[in-house]
Design a protein around this motif. Sequence first.
Motif, short mmCIF file in Angstrom:
data_model
loop_
_atom_site.label_atom_id
_atom_site.label_comp_id
_atom_site.label_asym_id
_atom_site.label_seq_id
_atom_site.Cartn_x
_atom_site.Cartn_y
_atom_site.Cartn_z
N THR A 135 0.83 -1.21 0.00
CA THR A 135 0.00 0.00 0.00
C THR A 135 0.86 1.26 0.00
N ALA A 136 1.93 1.27 0.79
CA ALA A 136 2.84 2.42 0.81
C ALA A 136 3.55 2.57 -0.53
N THR A 137 3.91 1.46 -1.17
CA THR A 137 4.54 1.50 -2.49
C THR A 137 3.57 2.10 -3.50
N HIS A 138 2.31 1.72 -3.43
CA HIS A 138 1.28 2.28 -4.29
C HIS A 138 1.20 3.80 -4.09
N GLY A 139 1.19 4.22 -2.83
CA GLY A 139 1.16 5.65 -2.54
C GLY A 139 2.38 6.38 -3.06
N LEU A 140 3.55 5.75 -2.96
CA LEU A 140 4.77 6.36 -3.46
C LEU A 140 4.72 6.49 -4.98
N CYS A 141 4.17 5.52 -5.66
CA CYS A 141 4.00 5.63 -7.12
C CYS A 141 3.12 6.82 -7.47
N HIS A 142 2.07 7.05 -6.68
CA HIS A 142 1.24 8.24 -6.91
C HIS A 142 2.07 9.52 -6.77
N LEU A 143 2.97 9.56 -5.79
CA LEU A 143 3.82 10.74 -5.60
C LEU A 143 4.74 10.97 -6.80
N LEU A 144 5.00 9.92 -7.56
CA LEU A 144 5.86 10.01 -8.73
C LEU A 144 5.06 10.14 -10.03
N GLY A 145 3.82 10.58 -9.91
CA GLY A 145 3.02 10.91 -11.08
C GLY A 145 2.16 9.79 -11.65
N PHE A 146 2.23 8.60 -11.08
CA PHE A 146 1.40 7.50 -11.59
C PHE A 146 -0.03 7.67 -11.10
N THR A 147 -0.99 7.30 -11.97
CA THR A 147 -2.40 7.32 -11.60
C THR A 147 -3.06 6.04 -12.11
N HIS A 148 -4.32 5.88 -11.76
CA HIS A 148 -5.10 4.78 -12.33
C HIS A 148 -6.47 5.29 -12.75
N SER A 149 -6.47 6.50 -13.31
CA SER A 149 -7.73 7.14 -13.72
C SER A 149 -8.23 6.63 -15.08
N THR A 150 -7.34 6.05 -15.87
CA THR A 150 -7.73 5.41 -17.14
C THR A 150 -7.07 4.04 -17.19
N GLU A 151 -7.54 3.21 -18.09
CA GLU A 151 -6.93 1.88 -18.20
C GLU A 151 -5.46 1.97 -18.62
N ALA A 152 -5.15 2.89 -19.52
CA ALA A 152 -3.75 3.04 -19.98
C ALA A 152 -2.86 3.52 -18.83
N ALA A 153 -3.34 4.47 -18.05
CA ALA A 153 -2.57 4.97 -16.91
C ALA A 153 -2.42 3.88 -15.86
N TRP A 154 -3.49 3.12 -15.63
CA TRP A 154 -3.44 2.02 -14.67
C TRP A 154 -2.40 0.99 -15.11
N GLN A 155 -2.37 0.69 -16.40
CA GLN A 155 -1.42 -0.30 -16.91
C GLN A 155 0.02 0.12 -16.60
N LYS A 156 0.34 1.41 -16.80
CA LYS A 156 1.68 1.92 -16.49
C LYS A 156 1.97 1.80 -14.99
N MET A 157 0.99 2.18 -14.18
CA MET A 157 1.18 2.13 -12.73
C MET A 157 1.34 0.69 -12.26
N TYR A 158 0.50 -0.18 -12.77
CA TYR A 158 0.57 -1.59 -12.40
C TYR A 158 1.94 -2.17 -12.73
N GLN A 159 2.44 -1.89 -13.93
CA GLN A 159 3.75 -2.41 -14.34
C GLN A 159 4.87 -1.88 -13.44
N LYS A 160 4.81 -0.60 -13.08
CA LYS A 160 5.83 -0.03 -12.20
C LYS A 160 5.76 -0.68 -10.81
N GLU A 161 4.57 -0.79 -10.25
CA GLU A 161 4.43 -1.44 -8.94
C GLU A 161 4.95 -2.87 -9.00
N LYS A 162 4.59 -3.59 -10.03
CA LYS A 162 5.02 -4.98 -10.18
C LYS A 162 6.55 -5.07 -10.23
N GLN A 163 7.16 -4.20 -11.04
CA GLN A 163 8.62 -4.20 -11.16
C GLN A 163 9.28 -3.90 -9.80
N VAL A 164 8.79 -2.89 -9.11
CA VAL A 164 9.37 -2.50 -7.82
C VAL A 164 9.19 -3.61 -6.79
#
Length: 164
Positions: free
Chosen positions: A115-144
Amino acid sequence: MSLVLRNLQRAVPLRRVPLRRRMEVVRRILGVQKFDLGIICVDNERIQRINRIYREKNIPTDVLSFPFHEDLKAGEIPQPGSPDDYNLGDIFLGVEYILQQCTDSDDYYDILTVTATHGLCHLLGFTHSTEAAWQKMYQKEKQVLEELGRRTGARLQPLSRGLY
């Protein structure tokens, strides 16, 4: 710079050291260890109040992020103009809510880390407001989280898994 981890609640017993250790590793993985970061642990009442004020949602939630650098593109590292700009922002963790959402097979500190990692991704500009944005965020969280797993042995899945 520093990671400030505050516990402003008494609803859930909380050991800060396990979360602090993991989030220091996450900061290194993301390349933002030179930036200040605040993680504030709160109960349902406080997270609900913050959620109502800032998002107009009168319900408790798991995480709210307040970026210092508001116009970052997803994954962009801030470019500080002065020493005062070495700040990522603050993450509020609704630790009581998070515990209530955990199943018997979940490790509470694993879920806090995710959950904290998810929050940190938001601080770095990631969002999940669209499917494309979610896909980018999901991939970054997964990698981290996979890299965190290699370094610590934890097996963690992104918070935003299955959002779309």
